[in-house]
Enzyme design. Structure first.
Site, PDB file in Angstrom:
ATOM      1  N   THR A 129      47.272  24.164  -4.421  1.00 17.30           N
ATOM      2  CA  THR A 129      47.149  22.924  -3.649  1.00 17.30           C
ATOM      3  C   THR A 129      45.979  22.061  -4.091  1.00 17.30           C
ATOM      4  O   THR A 129      44.936  22.573  -4.522  1.00 17.30           O
ATOM      5  CB  THR A 129      46.986  23.246  -2.158  1.00 17.30           C
ATOM      6  OG1 THR A 129      46.670  22.054  -1.437  1.00 17.30           O
ATOM      7  CG2 THR A 129      45.863  24.247  -1.930  1.00 17.30           C
ATOM      8  N   GLU A 131      44.133  20.663  -2.118  1.00 21.08           N
ATOM      9  CA  GLU A 131      43.048  20.903  -1.172  1.00 21.08           C
ATOM     10  C   GLU A 131      41.950  21.771  -1.777  1.00 21.08           C
ATOM     11  O   GLU A 131      40.842  21.848  -1.244  1.00 21.08           O
ATOM     12  CB  GLU A 131      43.594  21.559   0.100  1.00 21.08           C
ATOM     13  CG  GLU A 131      44.511  20.664   0.923  1.00 21.08           C
ATOM     14  CD  GLU A 131      43.774  19.559   1.677  1.00 21.08           C
ATOM     15  OE1 GLU A 131      42.571  19.729   1.951  1.00 21.08           O
ATOM     16  OE2 GLU A 131      44.411  18.542   1.978  1.00 21.08           O
ATOM     17  N   TYR A 153      42.198  26.777   5.058  1.00 21.67           N
ATOM     18  CA  TYR A 153      43.407  26.764   4.229  1.00 21.67           C
ATOM     19  C   TYR A 153      43.046  26.700   2.752  1.00 21.67           C
ATOM     20  O   TYR A 153      43.547  27.481   1.927  1.00 21.67           O
ATOM     21  CB  TYR A 153      44.277  25.570   4.608  1.00 21.67           C
ATOM     22  CG  TYR A 153      45.387  25.262   3.634  1.00 21.67           C
ATOM     23  CD1 TYR A 153      46.510  26.078   3.544  1.00 21.67           C
ATOM     24  CD2 TYR A 153      45.319  24.145   2.804  1.00 21.67           C
ATOM     25  CE1 TYR A 153      47.534  25.795   2.650  1.00 21.67           C
ATOM     26  CE2 TYR A 153      46.344  23.850   1.908  1.00 21.67           C
ATOM     27  CZ  TYR A 153      47.444  24.679   1.830  1.00 21.67           C
ATOM     28  OH  TYR A 153      48.452  24.388   0.939  1.00 21.67           O
ATOM     29  N   LYS A 157      43.615  29.461  -0.239  1.00 14.80           N
ATOM     30  CA  LYS A 157      44.382  29.101  -1.435  1.00 14.80           C
ATOM     31  C   LYS A 157      43.561  29.286  -2.715  1.00 14.80           C
ATOM     32  O   LYS A 157      44.119  29.540  -3.793  1.00 14.80           O
ATOM     33  CB  LYS A 157      44.870  27.661  -1.325  1.00 14.80           C
ATOM     34  CG  LYS A 157      46.118  27.484  -0.469  1.00 14.80           C
ATOM     35  CD  LYS A 157      47.341  28.080  -1.155  1.00 14.80           C
ATOM     36  CE  LYS A 157      48.635  27.650  -0.494  1.00 14.80           C
ATOM     37  NZ  LYS A 157      49.821  28.114  -1.240  1.00 14.80           N
TER      38      LYS A 157
END
Length: 369
Positions: A129, A131, A153, A157
């Site tokens: 991701t 992010e 999150y 990840k």
């Protein structure tokens, strides 16, 4: 010639449904993992059930034994790990669950492959991701940009990204990460901001909702179409060597721009007034009953404890090495597709609601049995 057999975790999600369609069209035997639940979450893949070469199995990313047994049974040539607790805001509320699925879950998949001695025959794609870049250190972001995760999150990840890299180097496995920037579609979950916007625009245009509340309107995102992005996932595993790739459009827009365009396609033009939490979207043209009304407002409830504000991907490597076109569907086309779908959905939901109400009244009056 050996048959291509794909195993997809997260098959019931937006990406899983599009990837299943894509691989089936290429002649793959596709196996999807679903979790046992008393509630049916299979609406995105319901049209595929019963299709030859499409099979569903019960397993769980939190249960290593179920994954080991399933990988041994299916003997996949490719695994696409799309399963995740993928909502950033939820990760602040459920950080331990997010870590177990998004971080340790990746390790469980890798170990399931090793336990079944498929290291040399099974390629693995990990859905990473944007992010990871979090509190961004350079713009735009590419494969060499430093990571600075800014949510539970993203931190989970990041473990997934590095454990993929470690197994690639330690065990010579063909495992790769696609660093996906925001990718949306008409199948996006209704709690995600893009779908929240398109559904609200449709409901407001049809008189079913009065106002849409959003968080930071200045947040910048690189939004692409999920249906285009699953092609790049596949291309990554067809590459001659295992590498990680940024999957993005290379174009960014604000949440405000997305909302403006969504309302436009719903037949409503907005004017923005105020700043920060006092900013409002006011109707300047559209249905007469809405003109002059505030239909978009900002709520501090939707601000995150740490907010990523400037994600912008550089897909140059994917374009040059994989031949992928990130602009197959433009930002404007994406928003239009989503709004068209949700305008039809809201109208259909209204008709169904009226029919249910009428039936209830008829039953109450004894007009039908």
């Amino acid at each position: 010639m050996s048959k291509n057999i794909a195993l997809i975790t997260g098959v019931t999600g937006q990406d899983g449904s599009y990837l299943s369609e894509f691989l089936l069209a290429k002649g793959y035997e596709v196996h999807g993992i679903i979790r046992r639940s008393s509630v049916d979450f299979r609406e995105r893949i319901a049209h595929l059930e019963g299709t030859p070469n499409f099979h569903l199995h019960y397993a769980d990313m939190g249960d290593s034994m179920s994954l080991v047994k399933l990988v041994g049974k299916v003997q996949p040539t490719e695994i696409y790990n799309l399963a995740a607790q993928s909502h950033v805001q939820v990760s602040f509320d459920a950080p331990e669950f997010t870590a177990d699925v998004d971080a340790v879950g990746v390790l469980r998949v890798l170990e399931a492959v090793r336990t079944n001695h498929l290291e040399k025959t099974c390629k693995i794609y990990q859905a990473s991701t944007s992010e990871l870049y979090g509190k961004v250190e350079e713009v735009p972001q590419n494969e060499k940009t430093p990571f600075h995760p800014y949510s539970p999150y993203a931190v989970a990840k990041l473990y997934g990204f590095w454990i993929i890299k470690e197994y690639r180097e330690a065990y010579d496995m063909f495992c790769c990460s696609g660093i996906l920037f925001n990718h949306e579609s008409e199948r996006r979950g209704e709690t995600f901001v893009t779908r929240k916007i398109t559904l609200a625009a449709a409901r407001i245009a049809q008189g079913k909702q009065e106002c849409l509340y959003l968080g930071n309107l200045d947040s910048l995102r690189d939004w692409g179409y999920a249906k285009d992005y699953v092609e790049c996932m596949w291309l990554i595993l067809q590459h001659d060597k295992p590498e990680d790739f940024v999957i993005a459009t290379g174009v960014q827009h604000t949440v405000r721009e997305f909302a403006t365009l969504a309302f436009h396609h719903a037949g409503i033009e907005l004017r923005w007034e105020g700043e920060g939490v006092n900013e409002k979207g006011i109707v300047v043209s559209g249905p007469a009953a809405l003109v002059g009304k505030t239909v978009v407002a900002v709520s501090e409830d939707f601000y995150r404890p740490t907010d990523v504000v400037n994600l912008w991907g550089d897909p140059t490597k994917a374009k040059n090495e994989l031949g992928w076109n990130p602009q197959t569907t433009s930002f404007e086309q994406l928003v239009q597709i989503m709004v068209k779908h949700d305008m039809e959905k809201v109208a259909a939901d209204h008709v169904a609601s009226v029919m249910r109400t009428n039936l209830a009244e008829y039953l109450e009056k004894g007009l039908v049995k």
